[in-house]
Scaffold this active site. Sequence first.
Site, PDB file in Angstrom:
ATOM      1  N   SER A   1     -11.105  -0.883  -0.737  1.00  0.00           N
ATOM      2  CA  SER A   1      -9.824  -0.820  -0.017  1.00  0.00           C
ATOM      3  C   SER A   1     -10.016  -1.122   1.458  1.00  0.00           C
ATOM      4  CB  SER A   1      -9.206   0.574  -0.153  1.00  0.00           C
ATOM      5  OG  SER A   1      -8.544   0.737  -1.371  1.00  0.00           O
TER       6      SER A   1
ATOM      7  N   ASP B   1       0.853  -1.191   0.000  1.00  0.00           N
ATOM      8  CA  ASP B   1       0.000   0.000   0.000  1.00  0.00           C
ATOM      9  C   ASP B   1       0.890   1.243   0.000  1.00  0.00           C
ATOM     10  OD1 ASP B   1      -2.273   1.859   0.727  1.00  0.00           O
ATOM     11  OD2 ASP B   1      -3.310  -0.037   1.013  1.00  0.00           O
TER      12      ASP B   1
ATOM     13  N   HIS C   1      -3.752   6.119   3.407  1.00  0.00           N
ATOM     14  CA  HIS C   1      -4.435   4.916   2.940  1.00  0.00           C
ATOM     15  C   HIS C   1      -3.797   3.652   3.516  1.00  0.00           C
ATOM     16  CE1 HIS C   1      -5.811   1.887  -0.040  1.00  0.00           C
ATOM     17  NE2 HIS C   1      -6.835   2.702  -0.259  1.00  0.00           N
TER      18      HIS C   1
END
Length: 783
Positions: free
Chosen positions: A566, A157, A229
């Site tokens: 996600s 990620d 994220h």
Amino acid sequence: MLLQKNSVFLLLALILFFLLQVLTGSAAFELKKSYIVYLGSHDHGEVATDADFDRVTQAHHDFLRSYLGSYEKAQEVMIYSYTRHINGFAAMLRDEEAAEIAKHPKVVSVFLNKGRKLHTTRTWEFMLMEKQSGVISPASVFSKARFGEHTIIGNLDTGVWPESPSFRDEGIGPIPSRWKGSCDGGSPDFHCNKKLIGARYFNKGYAAIAGPSVLKNGTLNTVRDYEGHGSHTLSTLGGNFVPGANVFGFGNGTAEGGSPKARVASYKVCWPQIDDGECFDADIMAAFDMAIHDGVDILSLSLGSDPADYFEDGLAIAAFHAFSKGITVVCSAGNSGPKKGSISNVAPWLFTVAASTLDREFDSVVELENGKNFTGASLATAMPQKKFYSLINSLDAKLANATDGDAILCKIGTIDPEKVKGKILVCSRGETARVEKSFVAMEAGAVGMILCNDETSGNEIIADPHFLPASQLTYEDGLQVFAYLNSSKNPMGYIAPPETKFHVKPAPFVAAFSSRGPNKITPEILKPDITAPGVNIIAAYSEAVSPTEMPYDKRRVPFITMSGTSMSCPHIAGIAGLLKTLHPEWSPSAIKSAIMTTARTRDNKGEPMLDGKDFKEATRYAYGSGHVRPNRAMDPGLVYDTTIEDNLNFLCALGYNQTQIMAFSGARHYECPDAMSILDFNYPTITVPMLYGSVNVTRRLTNVGSPGTYFARLHTPSGLSISVTPKVLKFESVGEEKSFKVAMEVTKPGPSIGDAVLTWSDGKHYVRTPITVGGIKGRDIRF
């Protein structure tokens, strides 16, 4: 003067020469691109050394030298040499060089370094893993699996914020001795511990596209998360217990990941977005190669792109190498829904996750002066006073030089402050970020914003940390607000402060943004596989970026809500971690099957799960096997234990040749079966894209529970006749396998999808196998 004229003529001649070379495609001036040359699998054994890896790199340089003419040129263009498990390299090549290399008999495939995009507390209670008070039952999978203790989960990620309380190592024992990874954070202030045990970054593939100068930016040479994220997804799958976690005071409770006692490792492969993407295959493959070497048990990837041929898909190739080493690879389905066929990450050895809602909402009620109230969602502040304010449509508030289309969407530079000051601005969702619209409203002097969904977003409303009091409404509610604006001379309204609501019904329903099947590469494999919570998920965040990710937002928070596949992907990765701790002998296929065959397709009202787009009944192409039930998954009874050979046979059935497959798998001895139907691939779902007359399908079940006798039960739609042979399966020991056949026949032709369910049960376990049939026709076809 003559010298000057000659110089001018010479310069013009040189310019014309260079233009001619470019226009005629001269190899000397053709632009190089970053390619991946895939050569298959390594077989180093258990005692490989750095010297072995160096010899692989040397061999790659030698191979490339034979095409480029010198060792120096080969070294110069090489981006990565994959030396541990994946055999291949990434290099800057001209198109014709790549084409020549692809002809070599030892080359499996050559493909461009493609870019991919990111697919961007109450959760575990909603899935019955803990009670509302936070008490965890001894019968919960949390307790049974010791919270994922000793399992190692890797995350590919945007990196991690290591100082987050979710990654503290209180209550965590010594690092497992089998761990071979390291903490290469990239900066002196980056530290790992007994919880966050590994960190690496991979940016050469990104730099090959963006230009090498980008690596001069210090934020591109570290695992530290500057986007948020990666911290969010990593803490969702394996964050430690953090009491009192909340977002601006909302959703207060204890935050924890799916495997809160598991060890986690961050592999940073995603960088600031450029036109081609933000996570590139060359980096993803390098991260996989290292993660397999490091010793992870589970890998989670909340990223993806349009599906491609399996041997030209870097993620699919790398994931197969992980799968063959016993690593479960979990991927997000994508956020391109509700468009049909928009699903990402479709290889059968990937565990592909859709997104659905929780029964928790952050309600913010919009009150109109005509007496109508509409419940929206928000994490914004309260209005200055509890009174009605004037409402104004953004179209009526536009600047003279703005287009109607841009003003309706409240884009930057479209709203006239003189028209908006002191009023509530009504905007439409689409094109620009939801929170950016609230920034536009605030800058124009509005006191609040009502954000109305477009038709595509339907009933999907997201709680965002807006810049001013705001509420997002569904499409239908938004239409009523616009109707009121158009019919009233002086429209007035009020936005109530947000409140956290629990036990909302119906829940779950599939998020409108969640990508849908059918699978464009292999329609016979149902994708997505499963759905899990992915809307308004609270988890850790990076304190290097604002909650809106906008440069003019100076706020910083340790936790934030995010929505997307996600977010659903790491839920499944965390649950897979629990199952790996509880059943360390289970294969990735067994873990996947246990989760899929115990899933549920009904909501908390006992009704069929709905689609967030229009609140009509959702289909298998939206949620796969259904919504995950972790407590059921820890004791499924039977599993579809798809083997490496099953996957190789699957590739044979698709037409890949035996030489390619042997290089791909590293198998020294493998022969494609004389005849195999792709419909017989041992998957936990059965999908027939188009049924002509009749067909027989074979499956194989493995016992992972106590001895028992299982009876078949069928739920069959009209127009289709289905039978199972045999109808009874008796298992006497763990690991015992039994096969069965499913015969399907058209009784009434039609274009609609047939959705059947086969359930094997011994009275304690219920092993559900979805059967999805596309259009059904009245003539036979042979498979």
